[in-house]
Design an enzyme around this catalytic site. Sequence first.
Site, PDB file in Angstrom:
ATOM      1  N   LYS A 147       0.840  -1.211   0.000  1.00 64.73           N
ATOM      2  CA  LYS A 147       0.000   0.000   0.000  1.00 64.73           C
ATOM      3  C   LYS A 147       0.869   1.254   0.000  1.00 64.73           C
ATOM      4  O   LYS A 147       0.646   2.175  -0.781  1.00 64.73           O
ATOM      5  CB  LYS A 147      -0.904   0.001   1.240  1.00 64.73           C
ATOM      6  N   ASN A 148       1.853   1.271   0.876  1.00 64.62           N
ATOM      7  CA  ASN A 148       2.630   2.500   1.034  1.00 64.62           C
ATOM      8  C   ASN A 148       3.610   2.743  -0.109  1.00 64.62           C
ATOM      9  O   ASN A 148       4.240   3.793  -0.172  1.00 64.62           O
ATOM     10  CB  ASN A 148       3.375   2.494   2.371  1.00 64.62           C
ATOM     11  N   ARG A 202      -4.538  10.525   4.004  1.00 67.63           N
ATOM     12  CA  ARG A 202      -3.394  11.423   4.148  1.00 67.63           C
ATOM     13  C   ARG A 202      -2.454  11.358   2.939  1.00 67.63           C
ATOM     14  O   ARG A 202      -1.902  12.371   2.509  1.00 67.63           O
ATOM     15  CB  ARG A 202      -2.631  11.050   5.421  1.00 67.63           C
ATOM     16  N   CYS A 245      -5.662   8.117   9.024  1.00 66.11           N
ATOM     17  CA  CYS A 245      -5.801   7.597  10.390  1.00 66.11           C
ATOM     18  C   CYS A 245      -5.489   8.681  11.413  1.00 66.11           C
ATOM     19  O   CYS A 245      -4.616   9.519  11.187  1.00 66.11           O
ATOM     20  CB  CYS A 245      -4.820   6.439  10.607  1.00 66.11           C
ATOM     21  N   ARG A 259       0.498  14.479  12.723  1.00 67.79           N
ATOM     22  CA  ARG A 259       0.862  14.245  11.324  1.00 67.79           C
ATOM     23  C   ARG A 259       0.857  15.535  10.495  1.00 67.79           C
ATOM     24  O   ARG A 259       0.105  15.664   9.528  1.00 67.79           O
ATOM     25  CB  ARG A 259      -0.062  13.194  10.703  1.00 67.79           C
ATOM     26  N   PRO A 260       1.691  16.483  10.853  1.00 67.91           N
ATOM     27  CA  PRO A 260       1.729  17.734  10.101  1.00 67.91           C
ATOM     28  C   PRO A 260       2.386  17.556   8.730  1.00 67.91           C
ATOM     29  O   PRO A 260       2.908  16.482   8.413  1.00 67.91           O
ATOM     30  CB  PRO A 260       2.567  18.647  10.992  1.00 67.91           C
ATOM     31  N   ILE A 261       2.380  18.620   7.945  1.00 68.73           N
ATOM     32  CA  ILE A 261       2.983  18.555   6.606  1.00 68.73           C
ATOM     33  C   ILE A 261       4.074  19.605   6.458  1.00 68.73           C
ATOM     34  O   ILE A 261       4.470  19.945   5.350  1.00 68.73           O
ATOM     35  CB  ILE A 261       1.910  18.751   5.510  1.00 68.73           C
ATOM     36  N   ASP A 262       4.543  20.126   7.613  1.00 67.57           N
ATOM     37  CA  ASP A 262       5.524  21.216   7.549  1.00 67.57           C
ATOM     38  C   ASP A 262       6.791  20.828   6.774  1.00 67.57           C
ATOM     39  O   ASP A 262       7.375  21.667   6.075  1.00 67.57           O
ATOM     40  CB  ASP A 262       5.881  21.701   8.967  1.00 67.57           C
ATOM     41  N   LEU A 263       7.206  19.562   6.868  1.00 62.38           N
ATOM     42  CA  LEU A 263       8.450  19.174   6.190  1.00 62.38           C
ATOM     43  C   LEU A 263       8.262  19.083   4.675  1.00 62.38           C
ATOM     44  O   LEU A 263       9.175  19.390   3.910  1.00 62.38           O
ATOM     45  CB  LEU A 263       8.964  17.842   6.748  1.00 62.38           C
ATOM     46  N   ASP A 286       4.231   0.744  12.063  1.00 60.11           N
ATOM     47  CA  ASP A 286       2.998   0.110  11.583  1.00 60.11           C
ATOM     48  C   ASP A 286       2.812  -1.313  12.108  1.00 60.11           C
ATOM     49  O   ASP A 286       1.732  -1.882  11.972  1.00 60.11           O
ATOM     50  CB  ASP A 286       2.964   0.099  10.042  1.00 60.11           C
ATOM     51  N   VAL A 346       7.716   7.255  16.724  1.00 59.65           N
ATOM     52  CA  VAL A 346       7.427   7.881  15.423  1.00 59.65           C
ATOM     53  C   VAL A 346       6.163   8.737  15.472  1.00 59.65           C
ATOM     54  O   VAL A 346       6.154   9.881  15.004  1.00 59.65           O
ATOM     55  CB  VAL A 346       7.333   6.808  14.313  1.00 59.65           C
ATOM     56  N   ARG A 353      -8.997  -0.318   4.170  1.00 56.60           N
ATOM     57  CA  ARG A 353      -8.203   0.689   3.455  1.00 56.60           C
ATOM     58  C   ARG A 353      -6.843   0.125   3.072  1.00 56.60           C
ATOM     59  O   ARG A 353      -6.253   0.555   2.077  1.00 56.60           O
ATOM     60  CB  ARG A 353      -7.948   1.908   4.364  1.00 56.60           C
TER      61      ARG A 353
HETATM   62  C1  UD1 Z   1       4.044   6.822   6.140  1.00 58.66           C
HETATM   63  C2  UD1 Z   1       3.189   5.604   5.979  1.00 58.66           C
HETATM   64  C3  UD1 Z   1       2.629   5.142   7.320  1.00 58.66           C
HETATM   65  C4  UD1 Z   1       3.756   4.950   8.330  1.00 58.66           C
HETATM   66  C5  UD1 Z   1       4.656   6.182   8.392  1.00 58.66           C
HETATM   67  C6  UD1 Z   1       5.887   5.998   9.253  1.00 58.66           C
HETATM   68  C7  UD1 Z   1       2.342   5.923   3.741  1.00 58.66           C
HETATM   69  C8  UD1 Z   1       1.186   6.167   2.855  1.00 58.66           C
HETATM   70  N1  UD1 Z   1       2.108   5.901   5.056  1.00 58.66           N
HETATM   71  O1  UD1 Z   1       3.190   7.855   6.641  1.00 58.66           O
HETATM   72  O2  UD1 Z   1       1.947   3.906   7.123  1.00 58.66           O
HETATM   73  O3  UD1 Z   1       3.214   4.737   9.616  1.00 58.66           O
HETATM   74  O4  UD1 Z   1       5.100   6.538   7.065  1.00 58.66           O
HETATM   75  O5  UD1 Z   1       6.603   4.886   8.840  1.00 58.66           O
HETATM   76  O6  UD1 Z   1       3.441   5.688   3.279  1.00 58.66           O
HETATM   77  N2  UD1 Z   1       6.018  14.651  10.355  1.00 58.66           N
HETATM   78  C9  UD1 Z   1       6.250  15.981  10.618  1.00 58.66           C
HETATM   79  N3  UD1 Z   1       6.164  16.872   9.571  1.00 58.66           N
HETATM   80  C10 UD1 Z   1       5.883  16.478   8.305  1.00 58.66           C
HETATM   81  C11 UD1 Z   1       5.675  15.110   8.048  1.00 58.66           C
HETATM   82  C12 UD1 Z   1       5.753  14.218   9.101  1.00 58.66           C
HETATM   83  O7  UD1 Z   1       6.499  16.373  11.754  1.00 58.66           O
HETATM   84  O8  UD1 Z   1       5.835  17.339   7.409  1.00 58.66           O
HETATM   85  C13 UD1 Z   1       6.087  13.688  11.481  1.00 58.66           C
HETATM   86  C14 UD1 Z   1       4.733  13.003  11.698  1.00 58.66           C
HETATM   87  O9  UD1 Z   1       3.892  13.783  12.508  1.00 58.66           O
HETATM   88  C15 UD1 Z   1       5.143  11.713  12.366  1.00 58.66           C
HETATM   89  C16 UD1 Z   1       6.512  11.417  11.732  1.00 58.66           C
HETATM   90  O10 UD1 Z   1       6.954  12.635  11.133  1.00 58.66           O
HETATM   91  O11 UD1 Z   1       5.287  11.889  13.743  1.00 58.66           O
HETATM   92  C17 UD1 Z   1       6.473  10.324  10.682  1.00 58.66           C
HETATM   93  O12 UD1 Z   1       5.609  10.713   9.641  1.00 58.66           O
HETATM   94  P1  UD1 Z   1       5.872  10.315   8.127  1.00 58.66           P
HETATM   95  O13 UD1 Z   1       7.134   9.526   8.022  1.00 58.66           O
HETATM   96  O14 UD1 Z   1       5.738  11.533   7.300  1.00 58.66           O
HETATM   97  O15 UD1 Z   1       4.646   9.366   7.858  1.00 58.66           O
HETATM   98  P2  UD1 Z   1       3.663   9.362   6.620  1.00 58.66           P
HETATM   99  O16 UD1 Z   1       4.432   9.624   5.368  1.00 58.66           O
HETATM  100  O17 UD1 Z   1       2.470  10.174   6.926  1.00 58.66           O
END
Ligand code: UD1
Length: 421
Positions: free
Chosen positions: A22-23, A93, A117, A122-126, A308, A330, A400
Amino acid sequence: MAKYLVRNSGPLYGEVSVSGAKNAVLPLMAAALLSKEPCRITNVPALEDVKVMRDILISLGTEVSELSNSELTIDASSLRTNVADYDLVRKMRASFLVMGPLLARTGSAKVHLPGGCTIGKRPIDLHLKGFRALGAEIVEKDFSVEAVAPRGGLVGASVYLDFPSVGATENIMMAAVLAKGTTYIENAAEEPEIVDLANFLNKIGARVKGAGTDTVKIDGVSSVHGAEHAVIPDRIETGTFMLAAAITRGQVYVKDVVSDHIRPIIAKLRECGVMVTEGDEGLVVDAEDRELFPTDIKTMPYPGFPTDIQSPFMTFLATVPGNSTVIETVFENRFMHVAELNRMGADIRISGNRAEVRGGKPLHGAEVIATDLRAGAAMVLAGLYASDVTEISEIYHVERGYENFIGKFRSLGADIKKVNE
Ligand code: UD1
């Protein structure tokens, strides 16, 4: 509302094939937006999330075939808009992954803030930090994000990620493919899904190096073309079936796996006394008549223990006599399954990001909730071990992310059925 009814079925036996990841498939589908020629993706799992991503691509004007024989053809030559529909994006997401390729291809993109979920902020700042570094101007307004590249397009740059975010690494990689010059993503995520995306991008003509290490280098190219690519096996589904064998004290051959992607799961199961035998195409997981031991796990970015698999593994530890500790590093809110497991008789105490599992208590069936996708899988595993019937609601989370979930469990002898109430 649909529910799963699960009963203790004794040890599971047999073999099960793992589907495409999936990922991995979701970013690959988004990446096809970069190409004006058709891309064919094979080993695609039939999942709700794949349907949502397909609908998003179609809403952008892309032609996407029906999923048939685990194959999808995506033709983004007719891309019509770079504004992603709110009703679709909020469902998942990973839909935010269309932002990077749309920005790269059209010079701007507008995407609503993503759903998915509820496992923490789970922000998108990065992701946005990366787009900004490539020269994009970002406007966040009314729960949406708009990114606009400078006149002349995005320009390669160095981006340091404060955390090795999987999604941010993928989005920035895709945005950088058509940028002028070279982009370096430092402290990049190293997950196998990042490597799969890089392999696909290179097949369509991008120049990506270093995927799978902490620095990914992308030399921008002026255009990309079509290609065919097979999705890697799902390492989380692999781990789920390994744990199904362990928790039921059965013996299961889990086929079509890449052992190197699941080293921490193999290592931790062996520490617990489960026999894991690696073959060319699969693994035999044998917990029959074996003495089991508690262990400690700590989730970390790859190659650390995958977050996961934390909830399914904790469920197994709840059945192993002795004290185990589980630390989640994480996500900040990924212990929602603990209350559900305790309702079934487990003794798990949480303190911050640490869970102390006093294992070996008898579990009994109860009405529980699949609080997120992986927690739903954890509840099914608990139900296979517990006495009586376990009734699991909110199972749409599970569907999902797992292909033919019930069918695969049943083929191993599990007593699980879906009912609609
Ligand atoms: C992906 C996986 C999810 C898995 C996760 C961690 C997909 C579709 N989903 O989710 O199944 O659990 O990796 O292995 O591939 N974060 C920030 N800022 C950002 C982005 C992330 O602070 O801009 C933080 C998140 O809040 C979280 C951590 O980074 O605490 C990990 O998130 P991330 O690796 O981005 O996970 P996803 O890509 O959402």
